[in-house]
Write an enzyme that holds these catalytic residues in place. Structure first.
Site, short mmCIF file in Angstrom:
data_model
loop_
_atom_site.label_atom_id
_atom_site.label_comp_id
_atom_site.label_asym_id
_atom_site.label_seq_id
_atom_site.Cartn_x
_atom_site.Cartn_y
_atom_site.Cartn_z
N ASP A 113 0.87 -1.19 0.00
CA ASP A 113 0.00 0.00 0.00
C ASP A 113 0.91 1.24 0.00
OD1 ASP A 113 -2.26 1.58 0.35
OD2 ASP A 113 -2.44 1.19 2.49
N GLU A 152 2.80 5.12 -3.82
CA GLU A 152 2.84 6.14 -4.90
C GLU A 152 4.19 6.83 -5.01
OE1 GLU A 152 0.43 5.88 -2.52
OE2 GLU A 152 -0.85 4.73 -3.87
N ASP A 177 -9.12 4.31 -1.90
CA ASP A 177 -10.04 4.71 -0.83
C ASP A 177 -11.32 5.35 -1.34
OD1 ASP A 177 -8.02 3.72 0.66
OD2 ASP A 177 -7.32 5.65 1.43
C1 NOJ Z 1 -4.62 3.30 2.68
C2 NOJ Z 1 -5.28 2.20 1.90
O1 NOJ Z 1 -5.82 2.69 0.71
C3 NOJ Z 1 -6.32 1.53 2.77
O2 NOJ Z 1 -6.91 0.49 2.03
C4 NOJ Z 1 -5.69 1.03 4.04
O3 NOJ Z 1 -6.68 0.46 4.85
C5 NOJ Z 1 -5.01 2.18 4.76
N1 NOJ Z 1 -4.05 2.79 3.90
C6 NOJ Z 1 -4.33 1.74 6.06
O4 NOJ Z 1 -3.30 0.88 5.79
#
Ligand code: NOJ
Length: 975
Positions: free
Chosen positions: A552, A555, A629
């Site tokens: 995660d 970017e 998200d």
């Molecule tokens: C951002 C991610 O997009 C999300 O899916 C994740 O739960 C959070 N980071 C925490 O790790």
């Protein structure tokens, strides 16, 4: 509330903490626009748009200042070289080496470099130690090396008028006309004009120049208007955004070009954006955006819908489609890129000889730095284009079979007992799932590789419980490493010099989940070797072979950083500036993890599963992505469909959105509808923010829980069809879920349809319900001469190029079967896909209007790479009225492991065949004759029962237990 457990010290930190708290820990809202640049806030985007405007304002004839010096033209081995010269208004000249490679496949690659920078004949400002060249590393990450063979048989002719014509590609049916002055290239296939580079004269290679300090004369207005020979230097030498200043030691170095696509009204691709599948105009026109499509991988949580704003990943590949032909543009550049899209309609006039008008799409591509490196692909159909693009950048990974089952995630399952409990509850409620996920909180204070020992004292016993039902665990690991003396991972990163550096050459320190952090420089081979060394089971305690990874924030996301990422003047391996390769960083980290997982234990070679949030062209080779998200809102459910379809068009089809929505609490109806849609995402995972209420499907109660369970079971029933679709993607680049235009490339009415889709080539057409309270949907059926049959009750819908309405009460997923297909299924849903491995198959034969049907099935062990040595079954099922149903071997590629695999699979059989649209002549027939390869008795009989349809439903027949092996040739005779 565990958004931030560690707090930085001091006032600055408190302020930062408060602003980050409001950033991440507020109820669902909308994106913080001020954190992300618009084109007007980006120096190079503004400069290039302005140039485009001034060129357009000048009107015809505008002469682009770039020309080829014909004396420099050289043709060798399928490549044409020349020097392109740019003459500025002040009559200075700058040179740019041009290389056009004509590939065997018919793809043409045009590369423009900058002489001075290439030779390193430039001075860097501020004592920077960055590389001086334009970044040339994007190809090494995005391209596999396949498909790059040049065609030595090209025919080149240069005429007196200053044009070089090149005939190339298969049968020399492709033609490039290179205009020397001004420089431009027009591409045709079979005589039809398709593409023109620098058609409108927007080509702009910002050459290197020294900064000339201009003394500020007292009393003179700093904002005085520029003279016609002056350029606006305002953003050449440094640029400030949101309080962060980019030092730009190499000055202005953007490059841009316009590309016209003739006759194309629809263009697709350019993932990742939350916009309709058919891309909108960005500079005027009805309903158009006012910003270009932006590609600059960023952590844009709670993103806007119907927007060209950048998101987490970038694939600078565009498909343009019109009836009869499809064209692709791949802009290979790792820096920030903006693309303007406009459309112009030409009307019929005497010159077009009365042949109606058409629409051209004009595009303008602008990148901050790097080479101009563009691929032009001309094909007949979208599928040809996917293959060509896949030949260059690699095809989608064939994942382990568990990866296409259902994934249960949330931020966070709080302890190993919690995980075990959820696992048991799925069983108790008879809901299958394959993978449970642990977000950030599995760690000891966001220190990767260290478990939180209080909450997860015994991860191995948790993993073992999961393993009993062949289930897996996925845990999250990000590229930022907590900056803390004594944390062995950070100590090693620093002592071995493997972190991304700031502009001064020191380890870059930024802010992310653990607080102050360093970032692994996964461009560095040494960093990747080190990363590998961290994953062996004896080192990474608490993991075993059913534990996989989630990357995660790659970017990379940096809280409070410019555009929520790291400064562009940071330095990577080999001294490349971050600006040059920003969009590729996520891929390099994903790649490092993929390779690390291959080497966890000697002799154990399982296909890695790694989910990534950030991606670039080529990431499809490494695993799955999700759309980040989103919000628990109906509009986000709707948007997830074009976004997932666009991932397929952009060559990275293993995609899906957080089912249920990440931020906020979905209503029970929304969650249920989301499961029904999610069961048709290639990547099917429920996930939720830490602040949301628990929402495992068994918690919702009647009638929702059984309906969601049904949706998940439908996914499991169709796993053989899904796996076959994944296999197709892995060998020919085709999307796993396919848009209407892709499946019906001649039906113009379907070109903008993006709320329904097909699963692989199965003929399964799904139209998820995405509106609150809806109990029916309108579904568009192509005029393909076929009937479409309701999946559940065989109601007939005629495909006639119009929209039909289908009932869709809450318990119903609108799912149709196009006549003419054979769909493989497994009808004994179990607790996980692993437990279904040896189950028998059901074949659904949906006869077309001509009484025929066809379909395929791909099977392998679903875990290892043995399929590369022939350990797989690939069958085509063919039904023809005279011959009946046959199973034919499609496995052209046999290997050393083929025979053993067939032995292992010898008892796996077809247990049922259902024929939809079964002929009335079968009424009263009791049995069919079964002839199987290698069978001792010549043939056997299997019982047949025929059922009349009636009331708008098709007749159907069932053949019970024909006892034919899934890996063998056989034939079922119906008369
Ligand atoms: C951002 C991610 O997009 C999300 O899916 C994740 O739960 C959070 N980071 C925490 O790790």
């Amino acid at each position: 509330m565990a958004c931030f457990r560690t707090r930085p010290a001091g006032w600055f930190s408190i302020i930062l903490f408060i602003s980050l708290f409001t950033l991440f820990c507020h109820p669902a809202g909308s994106v913080k626009h001020k954190d992300f640049k618009t084109c007007e806030q980006s120096g190079f985007c503004t400069r290039n748009r302005r140039l485009a405007d001034s060129v357009t304002a000048q009107g015809d004839p505008y002469l682009s200042p770039y020309h080829i010096d014909p004396r420099t033209l050289k043709v060798t081995n399928g490549q044409l070289e020349a020097i392109v010269t740019k003459t500025t208004l002040t009559k200075e000249t700058f040179t740019f080496p041009l290389l056009i490679s004509f590939l065997d496949s018919g793809v043409a690659r045009v590369t423009l470099n900058e002489d001075k920078r290439q030779r390193g004949q430039i001075d860097l400002r501020h004592g920077s130690t960055a590389r001086k060249e334009r970044y040339n590393g994007a190809a090494a990450w995005a391209l596999t090396g396949d498909g790059l063979k040049t065609n030595a048989n090209i025919k080149v002719a240069t005429d007196e008028q200053g044009f070089s014509k090149v005939a190339y590609g298969p049968d020399n049916r492709y033609e490039a006309t290179i205009r020397h002055n001004p420089f431009g290239i027009e591409f045709r296939k079979d005589g039809q004009k398709r593409v023109k580079l620098n058609d409108r004269g927007f080509l702009n290679m910002e050459h290197w120049r020294p900064k000339i300090e201009k003394p500020q004369v007292e009393g003179q207005d700093a904002q005085a208007p520029l003279t016609s020979l002056e350029e606006d230097e305002g953003t050449w030498w440094d640029e400030t955004f949101n309080g962060n200043t980019d030092s730009k030691p190499r000055g202005p170095e953007s490059m841009a070009m316009d590309i016209t696509l003739f006759g194309y009204e629809h263009v697709y691709g350019l993932a990742e954006h939350a916009s309709p599948l058919s891309l909108k105009q960005t500079r005027g026109g009805e309903g158009s955006y006012d910003q270009p499509y932006r590609m600059f991988n960023s952590d844009v949580f709670e993103y806007d819908l119907d927007s060209p704003m950048t998101l987490y990943g970038s694939i600078p590949f565009m498909q343009a489609h019109q009836k009869g032909c499809t064209t692709g543009i791949f802009w290979l550049n790792g820096a920030e890129t903006w693309v303007d899209v406009t459309k112009s309609k030409s009307t019929a006039n005497s010159l077009t000889m009365g042949l109606g008008g058409h629409v051209d799409t004009q595009t303008h591509w602008m990148s901050e730095s790097g080479l101009l490196d563009v691929f032009v692909m001309m094909a007949s159909e979208p599928a040809d284009l996917s293959r060509l693009y896949g030949e260059l950048t690699g095809y989608s990974q064939l994942p382990q079979s568990f990866a296409i089952g259902y994934h249960q995630s949330r931020w966070n399952y709080v302890s190993d007992e919690d995980v075990k409990d959820v696992d048991r509850k799925f069983d108790k409620h008879d809901i299958p799932y394959d993978v449970i996920w642990l977000d950030l909180e599995w760690t000891n204070g966001k220190r990767w590789f260290q478990w939180d020992e209080h909450s997860f004292p015994d991860p191995i016993s948790m993993n073992k419980q999961l393993d009993e039902s062949h289930r897996k665990l996925v845990i999250l690991t990000d590229p930022h490493i907590k900056s803390e003396g004594g944390y062995n991972i950070d100590d090693e990163l620093k002592s071995q010099n493997l972190a991304v550096k700031n502009k001064n050459g020191n380890d870059y320190d930024g802010w992310c989940w653990p607080g102050s952090s360093h970032w692994i420089d996964s461009f560095s081979p040494a960093a990747r070797t080190w990363w590998k060394s961290l994953f062996p089971y004896d080192k990474f305690k608490g993991t075993m072979s059913n534990v996989w990874l989630w990357n995660d924030m790659n970017e990379p996301s940096v809280f409070g950083g410019p555009d929520m990422t790291m400064p562009r003047d940071n330095l990577h391996h080999d001294k490349w500036e971050h600006r040059d390769l920003h969009n590729i960083y996520g891929l390099t980290f994903h790649n490092a993890t993929y390779h690390a997982l291959l080497e966890r234990k000697k002799g154990e070679i399982l296909r890695p599963f790694v989910l990534t949030r950030s991606f670039y062209a080529g990431s499809q080779r490494l695993g799955a992505m999700w759309t980040g998200d989103n919000l628990a809102e109906w509009s986000h459910l709707q948007a997830s469909i074009p976004m997932t379809l666009n991932q397929g068009v952009s060559g990275f089809p293993f995609a899906g959105a957080d089912v249920g929505g990440f931020f906020g609490n979905p209503s029970k109806e929304l969650q249920t509808r989301w499961y029904q849609a999610g069961a048709f995402y290639p990547f099917f995972r429920a996930h939720a923010h830490i602040d949301t209420r628990r929402r495992e499907p068994y918690l919702l109660g009647e009638p929702y829980t059984p309906i969601m369970a049904q949706a998940i079971k439908l996914r499991y029933q169709l796993l053989p069809a899904w796996y076959t679709a994944f296999h197709e993607a892995s060998v020919d680049g085709s999307p796993i879920v396919r848009a209407q235009y892709y499946v019906h490339p001649s039906d113009e009415k379907g070109f903008a349809v993006d709320d329904q889709f097909y699963v692989g080539s199965t003929g399964l057409l799904v139209k998820p319900v995405t509106a609150e309270g809806s109990t029916n949907v309108d579904i568009y059926l192509a005029p393909d001469g076929e009937n479409y049959y309701d999946y559940f009750d065989y109601t007939i819908h005629a495909g006639v190029g119009k929209t039909v309405q289908i009932d869709a009460p809450l318990e119903k997923i609108p799912l149709l079967m196009q006549g003419g297909h054979i769909i493989p299924r497994k009808d004994r849903p179990r607790r996980s896909s692993g437990l279904m491995k040896w189950d028998p198959y059901t074949l659904i034969v949906v006869l077309g209007k001509d009484g025929k049907a066809k379909g395929s099935l791909y099977v392998d062990d679903g875990e290892t790479f043995d399929f590369q040595q022939g350990a797989f079954i690939h069958r085509q099922f063919v039904f023809e009225p005279e011959d009946g149903l046959r199973s034919v071997d499609l496995a052209a590629r046999k290997g050393p492991k083929t025979a053993d695999y067939l032995k292992v699979m010898k008892d796996v059989r077809v247990e049922r065949i259902i024929v939809v649209n079964a002929p009335g002549s079968w009424e009263g027939q009791q049995s069919v004759r079964v002839v199987e390869e290698g069978a001792k008795s010549g043939s056997t009989n299997a019982p047949l029962s025929w059922h009349a349809g009636g009331d708008g439903k098709a007749a159907w027949a069932v053949i019970r237990d024909p006892r034919v092996g899934i890996g063998r040739d056989w034939r079922i005779v119906f008369s």
